[in-house]
Design a protein around this motif. Structure first.
Motif, mmCIF file in Angstrom:
data_model
loop_
_atom_site.group_PDB
_atom_site.id
_atom_site.type_symbol
_atom_site.label_atom_id
_atom_site.label_comp_id
_atom_site.label_asym_id
_atom_site.label_seq_id
_atom_site.Cartn_x
_atom_site.Cartn_y
_atom_site.Cartn_z
ATOM 1 N N PHE A 82 -1.457 1.790 31.071
ATOM 2 C CA PHE A 82 -2.504 1.032 31.741
ATOM 3 C C PHE A 82 -2.660 -0.341 31.095
ATOM 4 O O PHE A 82 -2.692 -0.468 29.871
ATOM 5 N N GLY A 83 -2.797 -1.385 31.928
ATOM 6 C CA GLY A 83 -3.156 -2.693 31.437
ATOM 7 C C GLY A 83 -4.656 -2.767 31.211
ATOM 8 O O GLY A 83 -5.399 -1.817 31.489
ATOM 9 N N HIS A 84 -5.131 -3.904 30.706
ATOM 10 C CA HIS A 84 -6.534 -4.067 30.326
ATOM 11 C C HIS A 84 -7.468 -3.847 31.519
ATOM 12 O O HIS A 84 -8.426 -3.063 31.426
ATOM 13 N N LEU A 85 -7.209 -4.517 32.657
ATOM 14 C CA LEU A 85 -8.097 -4.412 33.809
ATOM 15 C C LEU A 85 -8.032 -3.021 34.427
ATOM 16 O O LEU A 85 -9.063 -2.455 34.827
ATOM 17 N N ARG A 86 -6.838 -2.448 34.500
ATOM 18 C CA ARG A 86 -6.695 -1.104 35.047
ATOM 19 C C ARG A 86 -7.473 -0.094 34.189
ATOM 20 O O ARG A 86 -8.124 0.803 34.711
ATOM 21 N N ARG A 87 -7.358 -0.248 32.875
ATOM 22 C CA ARG A 87 -8.061 0.657 31.975
ATOM 23 C C ARG A 87 -9.578 0.553 32.177
ATOM 24 O O ARG A 87 -10.279 1.573 32.224
ATOM 25 N N LYS A 88 -10.083 -0.661 32.318
ATOM 26 C CA LYS A 88 -11.516 -0.844 32.529
ATOM 27 C C LYS A 88 -11.962 -0.180 33.820
ATOM 28 O O LYS A 88 -12.979 0.542 33.852
ATOM 29 N N ASN A 89 -11.219 -0.402 34.912
ATOM 30 C CA ASN A 89 -11.584 0.207 36.187
ATOM 31 C C ASN A 89 -11.542 1.724 36.115
ATOM 32 O O ASN A 89 -12.386 2.420 36.698
ATOM 33 N N MET A 90 -10.533 2.245 35.408
ATOM 34 C CA MET A 90 -10.421 3.689 35.250
ATOM 35 C C MET A 90 -11.642 4.252 34.527
ATOM 36 O O MET A 90 -12.240 5.255 34.949
ATOM 37 N N LEU A 91 -12.038 3.616 33.432
ATOM 38 C CA LEU A 91 -13.174 4.110 32.661
ATOM 39 C C LEU A 91 -14.488 3.987 33.436
ATOM 40 O O LEU A 91 -15.342 4.882 33.363
ATOM 41 N N LEU A 92 -14.662 2.910 34.193
ATOM 42 C CA LEU A 92 -15.877 2.755 34.996
ATOM 43 C C LEU A 92 -15.965 3.839 36.073
ATOM 44 O O LEU A 92 -17.037 4.400 36.318
ATOM 45 N N SER A 93 -14.838 4.124 36.709
ATOM 46 C CA SER A 93 -14.836 5.179 37.728
ATOM 47 C C SER A 93 -15.067 6.549 37.092
ATOM 48 O O SER A 93 -15.771 7.393 37.655
#
Length: 272
Positions: A197-208
């Motif tokens: 996961f890249g930085h933005l993908r990781r953030k979206n994953m954790l928020l979801s």
């Protein structure tokens, strides 16, 4: 049987799209099913020229998000007579026999079911029964949803812009008595499963994942995701975390349980 193939695009390369639609043409040639393509283009620059002219192509001029994009495409496909749809990520493609095996697994279930293909070359570690294919949740990477199942469950939860919408849909299915199944002879090549996961993908994953933990009443998982959001520097303090939607929680009697120790797998893993 009329089957809708649903693709949400976001800045995909022309080479990637060409490979996907070549594989889809091979799928058409190997099956008697009527395959209809439905595409929502969320890209910054239009990709109409890179997809088949026979596809139903939509573009709103803004990034609708993956979840809303899938909902828009499901509504289109079912309103145009599709008996079922398959969501497919275009950073991969169906391997021979993928679609026919998805259909066979759904029919053998004897009723409503969510049915996913196995990802290749990197399969998700989530456990599934080696005999029945039953699993706690199914991935939207290559996922079969029949009209009957859609009418029973409704659309995806758009509170998740990206990621975990398939987990939530699976939990809703299980709460409604609809099985989640892995079609063990259906394979989908997926590049995304082979990359970190890249930085933005990781953030979206954790928020979801945080939203899922709230919605499905798992305080241990909620604590874990909020700690990760802070530890990994996405937010400076708990006060900066996004406000969760009102009324997001499911009824107490519909709660699906998972062990917070499984972390972001949301299910027991076959390997770590």
């Amino acid at each position: 049987m009329r089957l809708g193939i649903l693709n949400v695009l976001f800045d995909n390369s022309e080479a990637e799209l060409a490979q996907f639609y070549r594989a889809l043409d091979r799928t058409r040639a190997e099956t008697s099913l009527e395959l209809a393509s439905f595409i929502l283009d969320n890209s910054e620059h239009e990709l109409r020229h890179a997809v088949p002219h026979t596809a139903t192509y939509s573009r709103t001029g803004r990034n609708e998000g993956y979840t809303r994009g899938c909902n828009m495409l499901m509504e289109q496909a079912f309103s145009r007579g599709c008996d079922a749809v398959v969501t497919m990520n275009v950073d991969g493609f169906p391997l021979p026999g993928c679609v026919s095996n998805l259909i066979a697994t759904q029919k053998s279930s004897g009723g409503d079911a969510l049915v996913e293909a196995r990802q290749f070359p990197n399969e998700h570690p989530r456990y599934y029964d080696p005999v029945t294919g039953a699993t706690d949740w199914v991935s939207g990477c290559c996922l079969l949803i029949t009209r009957s199942t859609y009418e029973r469950l409704g659309p995806l939860d758009e509170a998740m812009f990206l990621y975990c919408e398939d987990i939530d849909y699976s939990f809703r299915a299980r709460a409604a008595g609809v099985p989640c199944l892995v079609s063990q002879k259906a394979f989908f090549f997926h590049r995304g499963s082979a990359f970190p996961f890249g930085h933005l993908r990781r953030k979206n994953m954790l928020l979801s994942a945080r939203y899922i933990a709230t919605k499905w009443r798992n305080p241990e998982s909620l604590k874990m995701t909020e700690e990760l959001l802070l530890e990994e520097g996405f937010f400076a303090s708990a006060n900066e975390l996004p406000v969760l939607p009102d009324g997001a929680q499911v009824p107490l009697d519909a709660t699906v349980r998972w062990n917070a120790a499984d972390r972001l797998t949301f299910a027991s893993a076959r390997w770590s």
